[in-house]
Motif scaffolding. Structure first.
Motif, short mmCIF file in Angstrom:
data_model
loop_
_atom_site.label_atom_id
_atom_site.label_comp_id
_atom_site.label_asym_id
_atom_site.label_seq_id
_atom_site.Cartn_x
_atom_site.Cartn_y
_atom_site.Cartn_z
N ASP A 215 -71.13 33.04 -38.30
CA ASP A 215 -71.02 34.56 -38.73
C ASP A 215 -72.38 33.75 -39.32
O ASP A 215 -73.03 34.58 -39.64
CB ASP A 215 -69.82 34.71 -38.68
N LYS A 216 -72.94 32.59 -39.05
CA LYS A 216 -74.15 32.63 -40.38
C LYS A 216 -75.17 31.96 -39.36
O LYS A 216 -74.88 31.56 -38.38
CB LYS A 216 -73.69 31.77 -40.80
N LEU A 217 -76.46 31.96 -40.30
CA LEU A 217 -77.35 31.11 -40.00
C LEU A 217 -78.26 30.39 -40.12
O LEU A 217 -78.07 30.13 -41.59
CB LEU A 217 -78.54 32.26 -39.81
N ASN A 218 -77.99 28.92 -39.71
CA ASN A 218 -78.39 27.91 -40.02
C ASN A 218 -79.94 28.06 -40.21
O ASN A 218 -80.60 27.90 -39.32
CB ASN A 218 -77.54 27.02 -39.23
N LEU A 219 -80.71 27.84 -41.14
CA LEU A 219 -81.89 27.37 -41.23
C LEU A 219 -82.97 26.13 -41.65
O LEU A 219 -82.09 25.43 -42.49
CB LEU A 219 -83.02 28.81 -42.95
N VAL A 220 -83.47 25.52 -40.68
CA VAL A 220 -84.41 24.57 -41.15
C VAL A 220 -85.81 24.74 -40.94
O VAL A 220 -85.92 24.56 -40.13
CB VAL A 220 -83.48 23.73 -39.84
N THR A 221 -86.27 23.75 -42.08
CA THR A 221 -87.74 23.47 -42.01
C THR A 221 -87.79 22.18 -41.03
O THR A 221 -87.06 21.54 -40.73
CB THR A 221 -88.37 23.20 -43.09
N GLU A 222 -88.56 22.69 -41.04
CA GLU A 222 -89.55 20.63 -39.67
C GLU A 222 -89.85 20.04 -41.19
O GLU A 222 -90.16 20.48 -41.99
CB GLU A 222 -90.97 21.21 -39.33
N PRO A 223 -90.18 18.55 -41.17
CA PRO A 223 -90.39 17.78 -41.69
C PRO A 223 -91.79 18.21 -43.03
O PRO A 223 -93.01 18.86 -41.87
CB PRO A 223 -90.32 16.79 -41.42
N LEU A 224 -91.75 18.50 -43.60
CA LEU A 224 -92.46 18.98 -44.92
C LEU A 224 -93.87 17.87 -44.53
O LEU A 224 -92.96 16.78 -45.31
CB LEU A 224 -91.82 18.99 -45.77
N ARG A 225 -95.03 17.82 -44.79
CA ARG A 225 -95.76 17.32 -44.88
C ARG A 225 -96.93 17.39 -45.57
O ARG A 225 -97.20 19.16 -45.78
CB ARG A 225 -96.39 16.40 -43.54
N ASP A 226 -97.54 17.28 -46.57
CA ASP A 226 -98.73 17.56 -47.02
C ASP A 226 -100.33 17.44 -46.59
O ASP A 226 -100.17 16.67 -45.00
CB ASP A 226 -99.28 16.92 -48.93
N CYS A 227 -101.45 17.85 -46.24
CA CYS A 227 -102.47 18.36 -45.30
C CYS A 227 -102.78 17.08 -44.80
O CYS A 227 -103.52 17.02 -44.10
CB CYS A 227 -103.11 19.11 -46.15
N GLY A 228 -102.37 15.88 -46.26
CA GLY A 228 -102.97 14.33 -45.75
C GLY A 228 -102.03 13.64 -45.03
O GLY A 228 -102.15 12.33 -44.12
N GLY A 229 -100.66 14.41 -44.02
CA GLY A 229 -99.46 14.29 -43.26
C GLY A 229 -98.72 13.14 -44.19
O GLY A 229 -97.93 12.31 -43.67
N ASN A 230 -98.77 13.24 -45.31
CA ASN A 230 -97.56 12.59 -46.08
C ASN A 230 -96.50 13.46 -45.85
O ASN A 230 -96.24 14.99 -46.58
CB ASN A 230 -98.63 12.13 -47.93
N ALA A 231 -95.05 12.57 -46.69
CA ALA A 231 -93.83 13.42 -46.54
C ALA A 231 -94.31 13.82 -47.70
O ALA A 231 -94.89 13.26 -49.40
CB ALA A 231 -92.81 12.28 -46.34
N VAL A 232 -93.98 15.26 -48.30
CA VAL A 232 -93.24 15.91 -49.46
C VAL A 232 -92.24 15.38 -50.22
O VAL A 232 -91.18 14.80 -49.56
CB VAL A 232 -92.97 17.06 -49.54
N SER A 233 -92.35 14.77 -50.91
CA SER A 233 -91.24 14.38 -52.01
C SER A 233 -89.65 14.83 -52.20
O SER A 233 -90.09 16.37 -51.88
CB SER A 233 -91.63 14.65 -53.16
N ASP A 234 -89.05 14.38 -51.19
CA ASP A 234 -87.83 15.07 -51.35
C ASP A 234 -87.26 15.36 -53.42
O ASP A 234 -87.78 15.01 -54.35
CB ASP A 234 -86.48 13.71 -51.34
N GLY A 235 -86.24 16.20 -52.67
CA GLY A 235 -86.44 16.73 -54.33
C GLY A 235 -87.22 18.57 -54.58
O GLY A 235 -86.27 18.94 -56.00
N THR A 236 -87.87 18.53 -53.81
CA THR A 236 -89.28 19.86 -53.86
C THR A 236 -88.51 20.88 -53.25
O THR A 236 -87.61 20.46 -52.32
CB THR A 236 -90.24 19.57 -53.09
N ILE A 237 -88.44 21.62 -53.84
CA ILE A 237 -87.69 22.99 -53.87
C ILE A 237 -88.12 23.56 -53.16
O ILE A 237 -88.70 24.24 -53.25
CB ILE A 237 -87.49 23.58 -55.22
#
Lengths: 290, 165
Positions: A215-237
């Protein structure tokens, strides 16, 4: 009359030190490079005292008139303005001279800022340098300073700036790829290096998907990247918001291994949105399936 | 255009020995190298603290008291001046500096805000005394380069160096 004048002269010459302001000129070089030996001619006969004084140093030496006074290389190595006084019982000679910094850089003071910044920032990194000789004197004559910002993944940025009164500065762009950069300043044979940490910028194209789990929805983002393709730091809210008739649920979660996920109640017709910092992501209206 | 600093009285008068002879001070318009703008309050504070440093240095040299440098000097400048005072003390010499005029121009504010450089065309009298006897009095006209850095409550002189005119 002449006898009276002579008596006055004798009294004056008998005082321990001659009256200031009636000094003859002492033959001293106008300027001397720090740490250089030189000599001062001392005409006459008998004994005298040499004084060299300024905020940057002081010397006092008993000398024999008639012989040049040797000033050793180690006697005056602080750049500055000095007065020299050669005082004997009968006369006083004065001069002023400058000790100037040697032209060869021996140390630099290098301030680089910031120590950590986002990628791809124009003139985001600045460096300021002061250049000194081996005696710690600021070299005020022009000295070229080479600045170099290097990262593993891209060609180094270089600039050459000539000092003005001992100081030089530059601005550099942070690289498009995350990672540590070495920021080096070099003057002559001396250099100093600072490490600048370049971290990903704001996420670019934040996107999530929703999947019903019970009875829940699981919301998941795609891997977060900045505009240069760098992975956004873990811990970013990352903030997920669910809005439906009569209510709203907000969940803040830290980014973990490039993605953020949260569970919210599955309300039919709910509007789901995602954001991080100033970046808004996509919006989903839940109609039973995405 | 040259602006004249008028509000120096309080600080300068505070150093008793020189209260009678306050220097005249001119502040040239700033023509900064570097990207960082200089706020008016910062400019005023830097000039104030620099002039105060001259008073502190003069008192320290006159009384052979290196502790009087602590208020206004740090780093290399403090070390060099303290070394001169130590030598003066050893030799029985002390030197009285009386600044007459300052013509100050701020030339560089580092991008990080951690240093300000100024040049000062200064005129002062230098009186050398050996065990209390005046050896010489000389008027001096010279250009000083100073670098100041911020501390908790004020700017302090980190580099103070004269150079030929």
């Amino acid at each position: 009359m002449i006898r009276i004048a002579c008596i006055f002269a004798c009294i004056l010459s008998a005082t321990a030190l001659p009256a200031p302001g009636q000094d003859a000129s002492l033959d001293v070089p106008k300027s001397v490079v720090a740490g250089t030996a030189f000599s001062i001619p001392a005409a006459g006969s008998g004994k005298a005292t040499l004084y060299i004084a300024g905020p940057d140093g002081v010397l006092k030496r008993d000398v024999q008139l008639g012989q040049p006074i040797a000033i050793a290389a180690s006697d005056l190595d602080d750049a500055g303005h000095y007065i020299a006084v050669l005082a004997s019982d009968s006369s006083s000679q004065t001069a002023q001279f400058d000790v100037i910094a040697a032209n060869q850089p021996a140390s630099i003071s290098f301030l680089a800022r910031p120590s950590r910044l986002p990628v791809d920032l124009q003139n985001g990194i600045t460096g300021a340098v002061y250049v000194f000789d081996s005696y710690g004197n600021l070299i005020t004559s022009p000295v070229p300073v080479n600045f170099e910002l290097s990262v593993a993944s891209a060609p180094a940025q270089t600039r050459t700036v000539v000092t003005n009164l001992g100081a030089a500065w530059t601005g550099m762009n942070s690289a498009t790829k995350e990672g540590n950069a070495k920021f080096m300043a070099q003057a002559g044979n001396v250099s100093a290096t600072r490490v600048i940490e370049q971290v990903p910028g704001e996420p670019c194209g934040l996107k999530m998907s929703a999947q019903k789990v019970g009875d829940k929805l699981n919301l998941v983002t795609e891997p977060l990247r900045d505009c240069g393709g760098n992975a956004v730091s873990d811990g970013t809210i990352v903030t997920f918001t669910e809005t439906w008739d009569g209510g709203q649920t907000t969940v803040d979660v830290p980014l973990k291994r490039d993605i953020a996920q949260a569970e919210v109640p599955a309300h039919m017709g709910a509007r789901l949105s995602v954001a991080t910092g100033v970046v808004m992501g996509n919006e989903i209206r839940w109609e039973g399936k995405e | 255009m040259i602006r004249r600093i008028l509000v120096l009285g309080t600080v300068l008068a505070a150093s008793g020995a020189f209260a009678a002879d306050q220097p005249s001070v001119q502040l040239e318009p700033t023509n900064l190298r570097g990207p960082r703008p200089l706020a008016k309050q910062t400019e005023t504070a830097v000039v104030h603290d620099y002039l105060q440093a001259w008073q502190g240095m003069a008192a320290a040299m006159d009384q052979n008291r290196p502790d009087l440098l602590d208020q206004d000097f740090v780093g290399e400048a403090r070390e060099k001046l303290a070394a001169t005072i130590a030598e003066q003390t050893k030799l029985g010499v002390h030197v009285h500096y009386q600044d007459r005029t300052h013509d100050i121009k701020i030339v560089f504010y580092s991008p990080d805000g951690l240093s300000i450089q100024l040049v000062d065309l200064i005129e002062y009298d230098e009186q050398v005394l050996d065990h209390g006897k005046v050896v010489a009095v000389q008027p001096v006209h010279v250009r000083y380069v100073a670098v100041l850095t911020p501390t908790e409550v004020q700017w302090k002189v980190r580099i103070l160096q004269s150079e030929p005119l």
